[in-house]
Design a protein around this motif. Sequence first.
Motif, PDB file in Angstrom:
ATOM      1  N   TYR A  18       0.804  -1.221   0.000  1.00  0.00           N
ATOM      2  CA  TYR A  18       0.000   0.000   0.000  1.00  0.00           C
ATOM      3  C   TYR A  18       0.844   1.281   0.000  1.00  0.00           C
ATOM      4  CZ  TYR A  18      -3.277   3.636   1.120  1.00  0.00           C
ATOM      5  OH  TYR A  18      -4.005   4.793   1.068  1.00  0.00           O
ATOM      6  N   ASP A  19       1.805   1.398   0.880  1.00  0.00           N
ATOM      7  CA  ASP A  19       2.556   2.657   0.998  1.00  0.00           C
ATOM      8  C   ASP A  19       3.225   3.042  -0.319  1.00  0.00           C
ATOM      9  OD1 ASP A  19       1.794   3.035   3.639  1.00  0.00           O
ATOM     10  OD2 ASP A  19       3.630   2.139   4.449  1.00  0.00           O
ATOM     11  N   GLN A  20       3.847   2.082  -0.971  1.00  0.00           N
ATOM     12  CA  GLN A  20       4.485   2.383  -2.258  1.00  0.00           C
ATOM     13  C   GLN A  20       3.439   2.663  -3.335  1.00  0.00           C
ATOM     14  OE1 GLN A  20       8.047   0.371  -3.691  1.00  0.00           O
ATOM     15  NE2 GLN A  20       7.962  -0.887  -1.835  1.00  0.00           N
ATOM     16  N   ILE A  22       0.331   3.933  -2.972  1.00  0.00           N
ATOM     17  CA  ILE A  22      -0.302   5.239  -2.798  1.00  0.00           C
ATOM     18  C   ILE A  22       0.657   6.366  -3.173  1.00  0.00           C
ATOM     19  CG2 ILE A  22       0.176   5.618  -0.345  1.00  0.00           C
ATOM     20  CD1 ILE A  22      -3.202   6.338  -1.963  1.00  0.00           C
ATOM     21  N   ASP A  23       1.947   6.183  -2.904  1.00  0.00           N
ATOM     22  CA  ASP A  23       2.938   7.170  -3.346  1.00  0.00           C
ATOM     23  C   ASP A  23       2.943   7.280  -4.873  1.00  0.00           C
ATOM     24  OD1 ASP A  23       3.695   7.779  -0.751  1.00  0.00           O
ATOM     25  OD2 ASP A  23       5.537   6.569  -0.806  1.00  0.00           O
ATOM     26  N   LEU A  24       2.897   6.149  -5.543  1.00  0.00           N
ATOM     27  CA  LEU A  24       2.836   6.150  -7.006  1.00  0.00           C
ATOM     28  C   LEU A  24       1.569   6.855  -7.476  1.00  0.00           C
ATOM     29  CD1 LEU A  24       3.823   5.167  -9.837  1.00  0.00           C
ATOM     30  CD2 LEU A  24       2.490   3.082  -9.409  1.00  0.00           C
ATOM     31  N   TRP A  25       0.416   6.445  -6.935  1.00  0.00           N
ATOM     32  CA  TRP A  25      -0.867   7.014  -7.377  1.00  0.00           C
ATOM     33  C   TRP A  25      -0.927   8.514  -7.155  1.00  0.00           C
ATOM     34  CZ3 TRP A  25      -3.914   2.799  -4.295  1.00  0.00           C
ATOM     35  CH2 TRP A  25      -3.756   1.561  -4.944  1.00  0.00           C
ATOM     36  N   ASN A  26      -0.408   8.974  -6.026  1.00  0.00           N
ATOM     37  CA  ASN A  26      -0.425  10.411  -5.748  1.00  0.00           C
ATOM     38  C   ASN A  26       0.418  11.206  -6.737  1.00  0.00           C
ATOM     39  OD1 ASN A  26      -2.194  10.838  -3.533  1.00  0.00           O
ATOM     40  ND2 ASN A  26      -0.693   9.895  -2.176  1.00  0.00           N
ATOM     41  N   GLY A  27       1.383  10.562  -7.380  1.00  0.00           N
ATOM     42  CA  GLY A  27       2.245  11.246  -8.333  1.00  0.00           C
ATOM     43  C   GLY A  27       1.781  11.164  -9.775  1.00  0.00           C
ATOM     44  N   SER A  61      11.450  -1.260  -6.046  1.00  0.00           N
ATOM     45  CA  SER A  61      10.396  -0.256  -5.873  1.00  0.00           C
ATOM     46  C   SER A  61       9.227  -0.540  -6.801  1.00  0.00           C
ATOM     47  CB  SER A  61      10.924   1.146  -6.188  1.00  0.00           C
ATOM     48  OG  SER A  61      11.911   1.507  -5.265  1.00  0.00           O
TER      49      SER A  61
END
Length: 150
Positions: A18-20, A22-27, A61
């Motif tokens: 999840y953490d990785q 959501i970071d991708l999706w936010n970008g 990643s």
Amino acid sequence: MANVTEGYTFRTMQADDYDQAIDLWNGLDGLGLSEADSPERIARFLQRNEGLSFVCEHDGSIIGTILAGHDSRRGFLYHLGVATAHRGQGIAPRLVDKALSALLREGIDKCHLFVMEHNAGGQRFWSANGWEKRDGILLYSRGLELGSNA
């Protein structure tokens, strides 16, 4: 089960990703996020649709994702995204193929997806990959708060 191609590893998405993710999706431009994308809800989605969603990793990643699920009649795809630096490598079509193959194994023979109206890149991708834009269908939504007149 992981699959490696040209330095990229494709595998089933887990709640721990999840953490990785959501970071991708936010970008990513054009990908709409909401309360439904909380860690708990994504974990529940993955559990309910076990083995249908995938990630692509490069150097440890997550650089690509796709969520897939079904209602026992139709499949649905969400959050296809690839980090900008890794686009043009065939990652997105490969993620889509993996999700559609998994849905087929579940007996699902038709799939839908949502593209935000302002996401021109997403519209181009799906159209170029054989998906047909549907006209004549309107999407209605409603929150299901307790105490509402449902």
